[in-house]
Design an enzyme around this catalytic site. Structure first.
Site, mmCIF file in Angstrom:
data_model
loop_
_atom_site.group_PDB
_atom_site.id
_atom_site.type_symbol
_atom_site.label_atom_id
_atom_site.label_comp_id
_atom_site.label_asym_id
_atom_site.label_seq_id
_atom_site.Cartn_x
_atom_site.Cartn_y
_atom_site.Cartn_z
ATOM 1 N N SER A 259 1.066 -1.222 0.081
ATOM 2 C CA SER A 259 0.079 -0.381 0.222
ATOM 3 C C SER A 259 0.705 1.146 0.008
ATOM 4 O O SER A 259 1.964 1.077 0.431
ATOM 5 C CB SER A 259 -1.210 -0.123 0.973
ATOM 6 O OG SER A 259 -0.349 0.202 2.548
ATOM 7 N N LYS A 260 0.016 2.671 -0.112
ATOM 8 C CA LYS A 260 1.374 3.392 -0.315
ATOM 9 C C LYS A 260 1.872 4.063 0.782
ATOM 10 O O LYS A 260 2.729 4.700 1.092
ATOM 11 C CB LYS A 260 -0.112 4.601 -0.044
ATOM 12 C CG LYS A 260 -0.661 4.534 -1.528
ATOM 13 C CD LYS A 260 -1.918 6.050 -1.414
ATOM 14 C CE LYS A 260 -2.340 5.930 -3.347
ATOM 15 N NZ LYS A 260 -3.405 7.782 -3.064
ATOM 16 N N ARG A 261 1.528 3.420 1.903
ATOM 17 C CA ARG A 261 2.191 2.979 3.389
ATOM 18 C C ARG A 261 4.128 2.780 3.275
ATOM 19 O O ARG A 261 4.829 3.693 3.831
ATOM 20 C CB ARG A 261 1.906 2.641 4.308
ATOM 21 C CG ARG A 261 1.321 1.684 4.901
ATOM 22 C CD ARG A 261 1.287 1.124 6.123
ATOM 23 N NE ARG A 261 1.128 -0.183 6.439
ATOM 24 C CZ ARG A 261 1.863 -1.157 7.032
ATOM 25 N NH1 ARG A 261 2.440 -0.458 7.317
ATOM 26 N NH2 ARG A 261 1.948 -1.980 6.874
#
Length: 493
Positions: A259-261
């Site tokens: 994910s973007k994290r």
């Protein structure tokens, strides 16, 4: 379904092309090209609220950047147009009508509130929710149809597929996972046409794959649970299903969903950052598949000739950024200098490149590219080649240029070496620098070289110093040494 190999990628334009979708597209592309087949692009844009044209364009641009050119698709057409689901509404309705006429489907008049109540009841009773089948019975269905919805408006029916009562277990052979089985009675009659007239994913994908003669469906393992529903639809249509191959997911290094994290997840972000499309494709190829010849660096054509579904692992693939960086840096080092310069120019717009000839720019890039990981590293790598002055930060001054020895080196360099130095070639400078370091003994070679490099480039690492000085020229080198001398705190006795 067909003797010709036909595979497809069908992304939804609800966001930029994701790394996981790109890997799926790549596997489909490699399988098609390695077997003389066709690679089809289809846009699944039935999510009217979230689908956007900008995302569709990003899908096109990202796939093209990776070299995954499709044989049929929304922009180039093909024998089974249209290739966007939003343009196929009449086609879906015709096939829904066939299932309704054959008794394989029926209208369901339950409202969303009533369905939510069913789910809440199942949750309260701690059991898996399965649609009740309330509208299977014609009399109950007609009674519901006659009742208004909660807001007083007429009910808008959805259409559900009727799972045969005697269907029992359903098994299929997965090209990656082997035999997979489901108990169809645990699925419940499922929606194939929503109450707003749009098709469900499971229905639309079957109609599209069936009409477009898709022979192999290669996709992520998150679609395994959809497969039994889709197979039953094929059976209802009297059509042999395609072969299925479900690929393991791509996970972050902490083994959670990517994910973007964890950083960028859109292909276009990696391309903008300066990852070569060839390197990114190469990296994606190795996420869940391994070449039988053991060669992990190669072209799409090279991998396509070896690509077989049986070599895909069903285990999750870990997105190891270090490996991507290794592949990218290796390919950057192997690029012809004219190609590298073309790729580098957008990243070097802040510099006046006209002060150097094309040959000099080639020399500059050749000098700095060894440690480069991505093209966006280039502005920092070449910054000291521009301007008469160079910025030397306080820590470098304290660590390298402070004290009597650096002052001694710079004074000797300025007064004894520079006036007679031959700047006509890199080779003559290299020989001269070697002689200079010998003349400065007993000072350590490291002390001599770090001092001069810091004065000339503002850092202790980077391009070969002789190459850097040759490009900068004697006048600039002399000017920077004079400036560095003012930073030393002591002069030789």
């Amino acid at each position: 379904m067909t003797s010709e190999i036909r595979v497809r990628i069908a992304p939804s334009p609800t966001g930029f092309l994701h790394v996981g979708t790109a890997r799926t597209a790549l596997f489909n592309f490699l399988y098609a090209k390695g077997h003389g087949g066709k690679f089809i692009l289809r846009i699944e844009d039935t999510d009217r609220e979230r689908s956007q044209a900008v995302y569709t364009q990003n899908i096109f641009d990202s796939l093209k950047a990776l070299g995954l050119q499709w044989d049929e698709g929304p922009d180039i057409g093909g024998p089974y147009t249209p290739y966007a689901q939003s343009e196929r509404t009449e086609i879906y309705q015709a096939w829904v009508d066939k299932l309704l006429a054959s008794g394989h489907a029926y209208h369901c008049f339950l409202t969303q509130a009533e369905l939510d109540a069913e789910k809440a009841k199942a949750q309260a009773e701690k059991r898996t929710y399965i649609y009740s089948g309330a509208c299977r019975d014609p009399q109950k269905r007609d009674a519901l149809a006659a009742q208004p919805a909660e807001d007083g408006s007429p009910r808008k029916p959805s259409v559900r597929f009727r799972i045969p009562d005697d269907r029992g277990a359903l098994s299929f052979q997965d090209a990656v996972r082997g035999e997979v089985s489901f108990d169809t009675q645990l699925l419940g009659d499922f929606v194939i046409m929503k109450s707003d007239g749009s098709p469900s994913y499971n229905f639309a994908v079957v109609v599209d794959d069936m009409l477009m003669k898709i022979s192999h469906v290669i996709r992520g393992e998150d679609h395994i649970s959809n497969t039994p529903r889709q197979i039953m639809l094929y059976e209802a249509f009297g059509v042999t299903p395609p072969e299925f191959a479900h690929v393991g997911m791509i996970l972050a290094p902490d083994r959670t969903k990517l994910s973007k994290r964890h950083g960028a997840v859109a292909v276009s972000d990696y391309i903008k950052e300066g990852y070569l499309p060839e390197a990114f494709c190469n990296f994606l190829t190795l996420l869940g598949w391994s070449p039988p010849d053991g060669e992990e660096i190669g072209t799409l054509d090279h991998f396509a000739q070896q690509f077989e579904l049986g070599r895909i692992t069903h285990s999750p693939a870990i997105f190891e950024k270090d490996k991507l960086n290794f592949i990218n840096s290796k390919l950057i080092r192997s690029l012809p200098l004219d190609v590298l310069l073309t790729l580098a120019r957008p990243y070097l717009h802040a510099f006046d490149l006209t002060q150097y000839s094309t040959e000099q720019l080639h020399q500059m890039l050749d000098a700095v590219r060894e440690p480069i990981t991505v093209l966006s590293d280039l502005p920092d790598a070449v910054s000291y080649f521009f301007g008469r002055m160079v910025i030397i930060d306080a820590q470098l001054v304290g660590d390298v240029l402070t004290g009597p020895e650096p002052a001694q080196v710079l004074q000797a360099f300025k007064n004894e070496w520079l006036p007679a130095a031959d700047f006509s070639s890199v080779e003559s400078l290299a020989e001269g620098m070697k002689a200079f370091t010998q003349s400065m003994k007993p000072l350590k070679t490291k002390t001599v070289m770090w001092t001069i490099r810091a004065a000339v480039t503002g850092r202790t690492h980077g391009a070969d110093l002789s190459k850097a000085m040759h490009l900068l020229g004697k006048d600039v080198v002399s000017h920077r040494v004079d400036s560095a001398l003012t930073l030393t705190t002591a002069s030789p006795a």
